[in-house]
Design a protein around this motif. Sequence first.
Motif, PDB file in Angstrom:
ATOM      1  N   GLY B  91       2.515 -10.834  -2.319  1.00 55.09           N
ATOM      2  CA  GLY B  91       1.981 -10.435  -1.361  1.00 55.09           C
ATOM      3  C   GLY B  91       2.140  -8.479  -1.094  1.00 55.09           C
ATOM      4  O   GLY B  91       1.831  -8.146  -1.005  1.00 55.09           O
ATOM      5  N   LYS B  95      -0.316  -6.392   0.245  1.00 60.79           N
ATOM      6  CA  LYS B  95      -0.139  -5.026   1.400  1.00 60.79           C
ATOM      7  C   LYS B  95      -0.054  -3.710   0.849  1.00 60.79           C
ATOM      8  O   LYS B  95      -0.505  -3.473   2.149  1.00 60.79           O
ATOM      9  N   GLU B  99      -4.217  -3.410   2.438  1.00 61.12           N
ATOM     10  CA  GLU B  99      -3.625  -2.809   4.490  1.00 61.12           C
ATOM     11  C   GLU B  99      -4.011  -1.501   4.931  1.00 61.12           C
ATOM     12  O   GLU B  99      -3.914  -1.222   6.215  1.00 61.12           O
ATOM     13  N   ARG B 126       5.574  -4.646   5.712  1.00 60.43           N
ATOM     14  CA  ARG B 126       4.681  -4.389   5.414  1.00 60.43           C
ATOM     15  C   ARG B 126       4.452  -2.760   5.657  1.00 60.43           C
ATOM     16  O   ARG B 126       3.985  -2.130   6.373  1.00 60.43           O
ATOM     17  N   ASN B 229      -2.954 -10.979   9.841  1.00 61.14           N
ATOM     18  CA  ASN B 229      -3.569 -12.331   8.832  1.00 61.14           C
ATOM     19  C   ASN B 229      -3.026 -13.531   9.168  1.00 61.14           C
ATOM     20  O   ASN B 229      -2.938 -13.724   9.945  1.00 61.14           O
ATOM     21  N   THR B 250      -6.481  -8.647   7.867  1.00 60.81           N
ATOM     22  CA  THR B 250      -6.670  -7.807   7.156  1.00 60.81           C
ATOM     23  C   THR B 250      -7.061  -8.294   5.507  1.00 60.81           C
ATOM     24  O   THR B 250      -7.401  -7.799   4.721  1.00 60.81           O
ATOM     25  N   THR B 251      -6.886  -9.639   5.652  1.00 62.29           N
ATOM     26  CA  THR B 251      -7.070 -10.475   4.555  1.00 62.29           C
ATOM     27  C   THR B 251      -8.914 -11.457   5.365  1.00 62.29           C
ATOM     28  O   THR B 251      -8.972 -11.694   5.849  1.00 62.29           O
ATOM     29  N   THR B 261      -1.448 -12.937   1.915  1.00 63.62           N
ATOM     30  CA  THR B 261      -1.932 -11.423   1.407  1.00 63.62           C
ATOM     31  C   THR B 261      -0.749 -12.018  -0.250  1.00 63.62           C
ATOM     32  O   THR B 261      -1.126 -11.513  -1.507  1.00 63.62           O
ATOM     33  N   GLU B 265      -3.082 -11.916  -3.076  1.00 62.07           N
ATOM     34  CA  GLU B 265      -2.700 -10.693  -4.407  1.00 62.07           C
ATOM     35  C   GLU B 265      -2.736 -12.102  -5.582  1.00 62.07           C
ATOM     36  O   GLU B 265      -3.408 -11.123  -6.684  1.00 62.07           O
TER      37      GLU B 265
END
Lengths: 117, 301
Positions: B91, B95, B99, B126, B229, B250-251, B261, B265
């Motif tokens: 992820g 990120k 993000e 992150r 997330n 975020t997702t 993530t 991803e």
Amino acid sequence: MSTNEELSHSLRTFADDCNANEKLRVMNRDWNRVIHIHADDTQADFTLTSNDGTVVYSDGAPSTCDLRVSANCEILTQVFYGEVSPNEPYNEGTLRVDGSEDDVLRLDFITAMLWEE
Amino acid sequence: MKRVVSVSLGDSSGDFLRNVNLAGVDVEMSRIGCNADMDLAAITLENLDGEVDAIGLGGIDIFLRVGSEEFIIGDGLRLSQHAVKTPVVDGSGLKETLERTTVETMLRNGDLRRGTKVLMVSALDRFGMAEALVAAGCECKFGDLIFNLKIDYPLTTLDELKDLARKYRSRLLTVPFRMLYPTGSAQNERASDNKFAHYFHEADVIAGDRHLILRHMPQELHGKIILTNTTRPTTVDELRRAGVQTLVTTTPDLDGVSGGTNLMEAAVVALAEKPRAALTREDYVEWCQRLGWQGEKHVLN
């Protein structure tokens, strides 16, 4: 081979380095712990006391401790001089640190802050 | 049909399976929690290797991308190597891009502005989000030392974060990951005291890892914005009860859950049909635009 005197000097140096690091003093202001350092081969005992962000060295074993660090005199001296990362002998099993996981991590963090680039 | 799976060190109670359509392609997305059992995670990776299109590694990172440097998480790298045919991602690529985009979306929406007080519970995992928040002029406190190592010392600059990552480089390789981050059922534990509650009260926005937020947050978070997330319906309920005004994930929402993530991803890697190593930052940005991923806002109170 390191002597007890050299180990004692390394511990005093470690305490001085901690106390000279303003950031570490602030970080450790609420970490009040007694650390017993024991040399397996020479049977020598020393104490580091962290109180209100200040580290104090003293000879001999404490009556009670939160953390106990033991290895042979040579390894302990190298570790507390910052010549060897404690991770190496710890992972090899030649350095033992007994205490709560949080305290073990904190002591390792202090050495990282002092000596890692 | 593409199939992507997140193999997580987290609790299996958070498992799910969703069938979604992404850019015209049907994708089966699922999560398998291994309850902090590294051996089980390794076996699961081996069983999925060659059977699915991409695997996400959850509850642990393989790399931390901090500025221009990359730091290896030893446990994560070793675990990822149990799959040799199917690409494994953590992820970090998403990120770094999604993000940032989410922060930009929040700026446009007025959920963030110059001077907004942000508590980012952890930032090394992150760094892209941290950079975006700083670039937006937010007043940030980064809680990596506080919430990961229980050292009551907030970091406030990106340089401090970079310095911490460098000093901790060798530890990241060797220290068992569970000592640095809660795994398995430990993710559901709550802090027994309110020692760090004041950091939450002082912030307008609380950002970062969902588990760390839930573990340490006080019972009352009236009017706050949460940016995170991997939420579940129970997470949303808990945040609503605490009085949280807005949840930004975020997702994207996958029928009630927001994936990690790593899983998202993995979906991008499966769709892109090019080697993981060949995917650039620009590729991720392009895929996020194509899929309409830019963060999702949920008004809770």
